[in-house]
Design a protein around this motif. Structure first.
Motif, short mmCIF file in Angstrom:
data_model
loop_
_atom_site.label_atom_id
_atom_site.label_comp_id
_atom_site.label_asym_id
_atom_site.label_seq_id
_atom_site.Cartn_x
_atom_site.Cartn_y
_atom_site.Cartn_z
N THR A 1 21.95 51.78 -10.35
CA THR A 1 20.80 51.49 -9.50
C THR A 1 20.68 52.45 -8.32
O THR A 1 19.65 53.11 -8.18
CB THR A 1 20.81 50.02 -9.06
N PRO A 2 21.69 52.58 -7.46
CA PRO A 2 21.52 53.53 -6.35
C PRO A 2 21.45 54.98 -6.81
O PRO A 2 20.77 55.79 -6.18
CB PRO A 2 22.74 53.28 -5.46
N LEU A 3 22.10 55.30 -7.90
CA LEU A 3 22.07 56.68 -8.37
C LEU A 3 20.71 57.08 -8.93
O LEU A 3 20.36 58.26 -8.91
CB LEU A 3 23.16 56.92 -9.42
N THR A 4 19.94 56.13 -9.39
CA THR A 4 18.60 56.46 -9.89
C THR A 4 17.50 56.13 -8.89
O THR A 4 16.40 56.64 -9.02
CB THR A 4 18.32 55.71 -11.22
N ALA A 5 17.79 55.31 -7.89
CA ALA A 5 16.75 54.88 -6.95
C ALA A 5 16.83 55.52 -5.57
O ALA A 5 15.86 55.46 -4.83
CB ALA A 5 16.81 53.36 -6.80
N THR A 6 17.96 56.10 -5.22
CA THR A 6 18.12 56.68 -3.89
C THR A 6 17.51 58.08 -3.86
O THR A 6 17.92 58.94 -4.64
CB THR A 6 19.61 56.76 -3.50
N PRO A 7 16.55 58.31 -2.98
CA PRO A 7 15.98 59.66 -2.87
C PRO A 7 17.06 60.67 -2.46
O PRO A 7 17.86 60.40 -1.57
CB PRO A 7 14.94 59.53 -1.76
N THR A 8 17.10 61.80 -3.14
CA THR A 8 18.09 62.83 -2.84
C THR A 8 17.55 64.19 -3.24
O THR A 8 16.72 64.29 -4.13
CB THR A 8 19.43 62.55 -3.56
N SER A 9 18.04 65.21 -2.58
CA SER A 9 17.66 66.58 -2.93
C SER A 9 18.68 67.22 -3.86
O SER A 9 18.55 68.39 -4.21
CB SER A 9 17.49 67.43 -1.66
N LEU A 10 19.68 66.46 -4.28
CA LEU A 10 20.71 66.99 -5.17
C LEU A 10 20.09 67.42 -6.50
O LEU A 10 19.25 66.73 -7.07
CB LEU A 10 21.79 65.95 -5.44
N ALA A 11 20.52 68.57 -7.00
CA ALA A 11 20.06 69.05 -8.30
C ALA A 11 20.83 68.41 -9.44
O ALA A 11 20.32 68.31 -10.56
CB ALA A 11 20.19 70.57 -8.36
N GLU A 12 22.06 67.97 -9.14
CA GLU A 12 22.90 67.44 -10.22
C GLU A 12 23.80 66.33 -9.69
O GLU A 12 24.43 66.49 -8.64
CB GLU A 12 23.76 68.55 -10.81
N ILE A 13 23.85 65.22 -10.43
CA ILE A 13 24.77 64.13 -10.15
C ILE A 13 25.55 63.90 -11.44
O ILE A 13 24.95 63.64 -12.49
CB ILE A 13 24.03 62.84 -9.74
N ARG A 14 26.86 64.02 -11.36
CA ARG A 14 27.70 63.81 -12.53
C ARG A 14 28.51 62.53 -12.39
O ARG A 14 29.05 62.25 -11.33
CB ARG A 14 28.67 64.97 -12.72
N LEU A 15 28.58 61.79 -13.47
CA LEU A 15 29.43 60.62 -13.53
C LEU A 15 30.59 60.93 -14.45
O LEU A 15 30.38 61.34 -15.60
CB LEU A 15 28.64 59.41 -14.05
N ILE A 16 31.79 60.76 -13.96
CA ILE A 16 32.98 61.10 -14.72
C ILE A 16 33.60 59.81 -15.26
O ILE A 16 34.03 58.94 -14.50
CB ILE A 16 34.01 61.85 -13.84
N ALA A 17 33.63 59.69 -16.57
CA ALA A 17 34.17 58.50 -17.22
C ALA A 17 35.64 58.71 -17.56
O ALA A 17 36.05 59.82 -17.91
CB ALA A 17 33.38 58.20 -18.48
N TYR A 18 36.40 57.64 -17.47
CA TYR A 18 37.82 57.68 -17.80
C TYR A 18 38.08 57.73 -19.30
O TYR A 18 39.10 58.21 -19.75
CB TYR A 18 38.54 56.45 -17.22
N ASP A 19 37.14 57.18 -20.07
CA ASP A 19 37.32 57.11 -21.52
C ASP A 19 35.96 56.93 -22.17
O ASP A 19 34.93 56.83 -21.49
CB ASP A 19 38.27 55.96 -21.89
N ALA A 20 35.94 56.87 -23.49
CA ALA A 20 34.69 56.75 -24.23
C ALA A 20 33.97 55.44 -23.92
O ALA A 20 32.74 55.40 -23.84
CB ALA A 20 34.94 56.87 -25.73
N THR A 21 34.71 54.37 -23.73
CA THR A 21 34.10 53.08 -23.42
C THR A 21 33.37 53.16 -22.08
O THR A 21 32.22 52.73 -21.97
CB THR A 21 35.16 51.97 -23.39
N SER A 22 34.02 53.73 -21.08
CA SER A 22 33.38 53.87 -19.76
C SER A 22 32.15 54.77 -19.86
O SER A 22 31.11 54.48 -19.25
CB SER A 22 34.36 54.46 -18.75
#
Length: 93
Positions: free
Chosen positions: A59-80
């Motif tokens: 929710t905040p990662l898609t709704a918060t206004p930002t000038s960032l060109a890239e946001i990466r989410l790092i998962a610990y495993d395939a399930t995450s």
């Protein structure tokens, strides 16, 4: 409550976790960053349920206004990874 962790869900954990993501985006913007990476915050030793943490992060990662060109989410495993993908897809609908 353990700071930043899971204590059953009735102690403001969801808002604390969402606030963490929002504040990181704000600071990145203030610093003029162009990208940021996040691990699956609180899902390790703090024991936050991974599916709930993914939903809260999306929710905040898609709704918060930002000038960032890239946001990466790092998962610990395939399930995450799959939980994060599902949460992001739902948040952007």
């Amino acid at each position: 409550m353990r700071t930043g962790g899971w204590d059953g869900g009735g102690h403001g954990e969801a808002e604390t976790l969402a606030s963490c993501y929002r504040r990181c985006l704000e600071v990145a913007d203030e610093l003029g960053a162009t990208s940021i990476s996040f691990p699956a915050i609180s899902t390790g030793v703090y024991g936050y349920p991974a599916a709930e943490a993914a939903r809260i992060a999306a929710t905040p990662l898609t709704a918060t206004p930002t000038s960032l060109a890239e946001i990466r989410l790092i998962a610990y495993d395939a399930t995450s990874r799959d939980l994060l993908r599902t949460a992001l897809a739902s948040a952007t609908r």
